[in-house]
Design an enzyme around this catalytic site. Structure first.
Site: not given
Length: 320
Positions: A269, A302, A126
Site C-alpha cells: 500500500d 491500496h 481506506s
C-alpha cells in the site's frame, strides 16, 4: 435483498469547525435480517463507494452475502452514505466545513436514531476505515469488533500531500474528475501491479499505451457516476482523519476503546503504508490485549482490499 437507500434527517448539527446545519440528510441501506433481529455489522464505504455494498452494483459482493465471509443469513449489514457522497442525490457544496470526525458523529447519531445499542463489528477500507477509527474514539463501547482495512487512525503527511494535489486538480483542471481519478489510480496501485497488467503494450486502435487507455477509461467511468462536489467532499475526509485532533493523546483515547481491534494492512500500500499500520499495532499492544495486525500480500497496492478476496476471507473468517 435489493433495496433503495432510506433517509433520516438529522437536526441542528454543528461541525467541528463550527458550521451549523439545521438539517442533514443521512441515508442508509440494510441487507440480510431485519435491523435488531441479528448481530449488526456496520460497513463504512471508501472514497467512491456508497451504501450499496452488495447486490447488482455492490462493491463488496465477494466478501458480503449469503454464505460468504460476512454471511447475510447470520448478520444484518448496515451501510450509511457519507453525507455529500451523491449516491442519495444529496450534495454538500461547502466540503471544507467537514472532517472525518464529523462523519463519525453523524453515523453515531444514525445508530442512535435506529435504536441500535451495540454493533457486532465496524468494518471499513481506506477512508471508511478512518471513519471507523473516529467512531470508536468517540464511542468506545459502540462495537465488539473494529476492523480497519488499508487505513489508519490518522492521515499522514504523504496522504495529506496526495489529497492536496487531488484538490488542486479538482479545482483547476478542465476535466477535473477524469484527471483527479487518473492521479488517484497511481496511488491506489503500484509499479509492479502496472507492469504485470500492461507489460508496456500498445492499444493499436487508439495508438497509445494500454496503461494510458486504462487510465482514461477509469476517469471517464467515474465522471459518469460521480459529482465533483462528492469527490471534493470525500477527498477532504481522507485528508482529515485524526483521532487525536484537539484532544487527548493516542494512548488515552485508544485505551478507552473496548472493541477487539483487528488491523489489516497491505504490504504494498502506497497510500496507508504497512509501516504506519505496524507502528499503530506496536503502540496499541503495549497496553491493549485485544489487538492484532495482519497483512494482505499483494502487488496491487491500496486497492488490494477490493481485489484479494481469498486473503481477506482467511483474515476475517474467525471473526465472522
Amino acid at each position: 435483498m435489493e433495496n433503495k437507500p432510506t433517509s433520516i434527517t438529522l437536526q441542528n448539527f454543528t461541525t467541528e469547525s463550527g458550521a451549523f446545519y439545521a438539517t442533514l440528510n443521512l441515508s442508509f441501506q440494510v441487507f440480510g435480517p431485519a435491523l435488531l433481529s441479528a448481530p449488526i455489522v456496520l460497513v463504512n464505504h471508501a472514497l467512491t463507494g456508497n451504501s450499496q455494498v452488495l447486490g447488482e452494483n455492490g462493491w463488496w459482493n465477494d466478501l458480503i452475502g449469503e454464505h460468504k465471509t460476512i454471511d447475510t443469513t447470520k448478520y444484518t449489514i448496515l451501510a450509511f452514505n457519507v453525507p455529500g457522497n451523491g449516491f442519495d442525490g444529496f450534495s454538500i457544496e461547502n466540503y471544507s466545513d467537514f472532517n472525518a470526525r464529523d462523519i463519525a458523529r453523524i453515523f453515531i447519531e444514525g445508530i442512535r436514531f435506529l435504536e441500535i445499542k451495540k454493533l457486532y463489528a465496524i468494518i471499513g477500507g481506506s477512508v471508511g476505515g478512518g471513519i471507523a477509527w473516529e467512531m470508536v474514539a468517540l464511542e468506545p463501547k459502540i462495537t465488539q469488533h473494529l476492523i480497519p482495512i488499508a487505513t489508519d487512525w490518522k492521515s499522514t503527511d504523504w496522504l495529506i500531500a496526495n489529497c492536496f494535489l487531488q484538490e488542486q486538480i479538482l479545482k483547476n483542471s478542465s476535466k477535473p474528475i477524469e484527471d483527479a481519478r487518473t492521479h488517484a489510480m497511481l496511488c491506489y496501485r503500484t509499479p509492479e501491479s502496472f507492469a504485470a497488467k500492461f507489460q508496456r503494450t500498445i492499444n493499436e486502435e487508439l495508438a497509445i499505451f494500454n496503461v494510458e487507455s486504462w487510465l482514461l477509461h477509469h476517469g471517464e467511468k467515474l465522471q459518469k457516476r460521480f459529482q465533483i462536489s462528492s469527490y471534493k467532499m470525500m477527498n477532504q475526509l481522507l485528508k482529515t482523519i485524526d483521532i487525536t485532533r484537539d484532544s487527548a493523546s493516542f494512548e488515552e483515547i485508544t485505551s478507552r476503546i473496548e472493541a477487539d481491534i483487528h488491523i489489516i494492512g497491505i504490504n504494498s500500500d502506497l497510500f496507508f503504508t504497512a509501516n504506519e499500520n505496524k507502528a499503530t499495532y506496536e503502540e496499541l499492544k503495549k497496553y491493549k490485549n485485544k489487538v492484532s495486525y495482519q497483512e494482505i500480500v499483494s502487488i496491487h497496492g491500496h486497492d488490494a482490499f477490493l481485489i484479494e478476496y481469498k486473503q481477506l476471507h482467511n483474515l476475517l473468517q474467525d471473526i465472522f
